[in-house]
Write a protein that holds these residues in place. Structure first.
Motif, PDB file in Angstrom:
ATOM      1  N   ASP A 100       0.816  -1.207   0.048  1.00  0.00           N
ATOM      2  CA  ASP A 100      -0.101   0.236  -0.058  1.00  0.00           C
ATOM      3  C   ASP A 100       0.970   1.138   0.020  1.00  0.00           C
ATOM      4  O   ASP A 100       0.369   2.321  -0.486  1.00  0.00           O
ATOM      5  N   ASP A 101       2.166   1.316   0.615  1.00  0.00           N
ATOM      6  CA  ASP A 101       2.847   2.326   0.606  1.00  0.00           C
ATOM      7  C   ASP A 101       3.626   2.689  -0.634  1.00  0.00           C
ATOM      8  O   ASP A 101       4.112   3.851  -0.645  1.00  0.00           O
ATOM      9  N   GLY A 102       4.147   1.565  -1.323  1.00  0.00           N
ATOM     10  CA  GLY A 102       4.790   1.861  -2.527  1.00  0.00           C
ATOM     11  C   GLY A 102       5.545   0.510  -2.887  1.00  0.00           C
ATOM     12  O   GLY A 102       4.974  -0.480  -2.758  1.00  0.00           O
ATOM     13  N   LEU A 154      21.626  -3.564  -2.924  1.00  0.00           N
ATOM     14  CA  LEU A 154      20.964  -2.416  -3.061  1.00  0.00           C
ATOM     15  C   LEU A 154      19.689  -2.306  -2.958  1.00  0.00           C
ATOM     16  O   LEU A 154      18.742  -3.481  -3.219  1.00  0.00           O
ATOM     17  N   VAL A 155      19.040  -1.292  -2.309  1.00  0.00           N
ATOM     18  CA  VAL A 155      17.569  -1.417  -1.945  1.00  0.00           C
ATOM     19  C   VAL A 155      17.062   0.147  -2.255  1.00  0.00           C
ATOM     20  O   VAL A 155      17.460   1.148  -1.847  1.00  0.00           O
ATOM     21  N   ALA A 156      16.052   0.033  -2.988  1.00  0.00           N
ATOM     22  CA  ALA A 156      15.303   1.417  -3.338  1.00  0.00           C
ATOM     23  C   ALA A 156      13.818   1.201  -3.285  1.00  0.00           C
ATOM     24  O   ALA A 156      13.205   0.093  -3.076  1.00  0.00           O
ATOM     25  N   TRP A 157      13.354   2.432  -2.668  1.00  0.00           N
ATOM     26  CA  TRP A 157      11.731   2.416  -2.342  1.00  0.00           C
ATOM     27  C   TRP A 157      11.275   3.353  -3.236  1.00  0.00           C
ATOM     28  O   TRP A 157      11.822   4.588  -3.633  1.00  0.00           O
ATOM     29  N   PHE A 158      10.097   3.355  -3.952  1.00  0.00           N
ATOM     30  CA  PHE A 158       9.452   4.283  -4.900  1.00  0.00           C
ATOM     31  C   PHE A 158       7.949   4.264  -4.322  1.00  0.00           C
ATOM     32  O   PHE A 158       7.482   3.215  -4.250  1.00  0.00           O
ATOM     33  N   PRO A 159       7.518   5.713  -4.380  1.00  0.00           N
ATOM     34  CA  PRO A 159       6.149   5.753  -4.335  1.00  0.00           C
ATOM     35  C   PRO A 159       5.193   5.283  -5.415  1.00  0.00           C
ATOM     36  O   PRO A 159       5.813   5.355  -6.429  1.00  0.00           O
ATOM     37  N   HIS A 160       3.883   4.828  -5.203  1.00  0.00           N
ATOM     38  CA  HIS A 160       3.150   4.641  -6.166  1.00  0.00           C
ATOM     39  C   HIS A 160       2.833   6.030  -7.075  1.00  0.00           C
ATOM     40  O   HIS A 160       3.423   6.964  -6.653  1.00  0.00           O
ATOM     41  N   ARG A 161       1.984   5.863  -8.066  1.00  0.00           N
ATOM     42  CA  ARG A 161       1.780   7.001  -8.973  1.00  0.00           C
ATOM     43  C   ARG A 161       1.409   8.098  -8.225  1.00  0.00           C
ATOM     44  O   ARG A 161       1.790   9.165  -8.724  1.00  0.00           O
ATOM     45  N   MET A 162       0.639   7.887  -7.124  1.00  0.00           N
ATOM     46  CA  MET A 162       0.302   9.276  -6.502  1.00  0.00           C
ATOM     47  C   MET A 162       1.544   9.700  -5.582  1.00  0.00           C
ATOM     48  O   MET A 162       1.718   8.625  -4.699  1.00  0.00           O
ATOM     49  N   THR A 168       4.442   9.958   4.918  1.00  0.00           N
ATOM     50  CA  THR A 168       3.998   8.701   4.732  1.00  0.00           C
ATOM     51  C   THR A 168       4.852   7.934   3.991  1.00  0.00           C
ATOM     52  O   THR A 168       4.814   6.850   3.851  1.00  0.00           O
ATOM     53  N   ARG A 169       6.263   8.500   3.742  1.00  0.00           N
ATOM     54  CA  ARG A 169       7.203   7.655   2.935  1.00  0.00           C
ATOM     55  C   ARG A 169       7.760   6.695   3.689  1.00  0.00           C
ATOM     56  O   ARG A 169       7.949   6.717   5.106  1.00  0.00           O
ATOM     57  N   HIS A 170       8.213   5.747   2.879  1.00  0.00           N
ATOM     58  CA  HIS A 170       8.783   4.621   3.767  1.00  0.00           C
ATOM     59  C   HIS A 170      10.018   4.725   4.330  1.00  0.00           C
ATOM     60  O   HIS A 170      10.782   5.583   3.785  1.00  0.00           O
TER      61      HIS A 170
END
Length: 173
Positions: A100-102, A154-162, A168-170
Motif C-alpha cells: 500500500d505504501d509503495g 541495493l535497496v530502493a523504495w518508490f512511491p506509487h503513482r500518487m 507517509t514515505r517508507h
C-alpha cells in the motif's frame, strides 16, 4: 593436448561474458506495456548465461510512473552487472515487492565465490551515483552497502503513482 581445450574454454567464457555484458548494458528504456515484469526477462537472460540468480515479484508492482519503472529496471540491471563484476560466482537475489505504501526493489548478492571476474575496470564508475539520482528523481529513496555475510545489497523504495507525502514515505530503505 590440454592447452587447446583450455584455450577454447577460455574463449567461450570470454564470449559469454561479452554477450551478457552487452545484454545488461542495453540502454533502451523498458517497454511501457510490460512495466516491471520485464525484470523477469532480464533475470532470465542472466540465468541463460550461467549466472546464479533468482527473482521474486510480489504484490502490486504495476502502479509506478513510467520514470519510476524505468529507474527500478535500471537499478536491477546495474545491480546484476555490479555483482558479476565484483562478486563473480556469488548468487544474486532480485526482489520487487509492492504494498500500500509503495514499491521496494532489492538486489542482493552473496560474497564473491571465486577470483576476479576480469570486468572490474569496465564501466564508468558512476553506477551507484546514477542509481541514486534516478531513484530520487522519482521521489524514492536509495541505499547501497555491504550485507552481514560479506555480500552487497541495493535497496530502493518508490512511491506509487500518487506522490507520497514526507510523513507517509517508507522509512525502511
Amino acid at each position: 593436448e590440454a592447452f587447446p581445450s583450455i584455450s577454447e574454454a577460455a574463449q567461450q567464457a570470454e564470449a559469454e561474458i561479452d554477450r551478457l555484458v552487452e545484454l545488461l548494458n542495453d540502454t533502451s528504456p523498458a517497454p511501457p506495456a510490460t512495466g516491471l515484469r520485464i525484470v523477469e526477462e532480464l533475470v532470465d537472460r542472466a540465468q541463460a548465461s550461467g549466472v546464479a540468480i533468482s527473482c521474486q515479484l510480489r504484490g502490486d508492482i504495476d502502479d509506478l510512473t513510467q520514470g519510476g519503472a524505468d529507474a527500478a529496471y535500471r537499478m536491477v540491471q546495474e545491480g546484476i552487472t555490479n555483482a558479476m563484476k565484483h562478486a563473480p560466482g556469488a548468487p544474486i537475489e532480485v526482489t520487487v515487492r509492492g504494498d500500500d505504501d509503495g514499491l521496494e526493489v532489492r538486489v542482493v548478492n552473496g560474497p564473491p565465490g571465486s577470483g576476479p571476474s576480469g570486468l572490474e575496470r569496465t564501466g564508468g564508475g558512476h553506477g551507484l551515483a546514477g542509481m541514486r539520482e534516478r531513484v530520487t528523481q522519482c521521489g524514492g529513496t536509495f541505499v547501497a552497502g555491504p550485507t552481514q555475510d560479506g555480500g552487497w545489497q541495493l535497496v530502493a523504495w518508490f512511491p506509487h503513482r500518487m506522490a507520497a507525502t514526507p510523513a507517509t514515505r517508507h522509512k525502511g530503505a
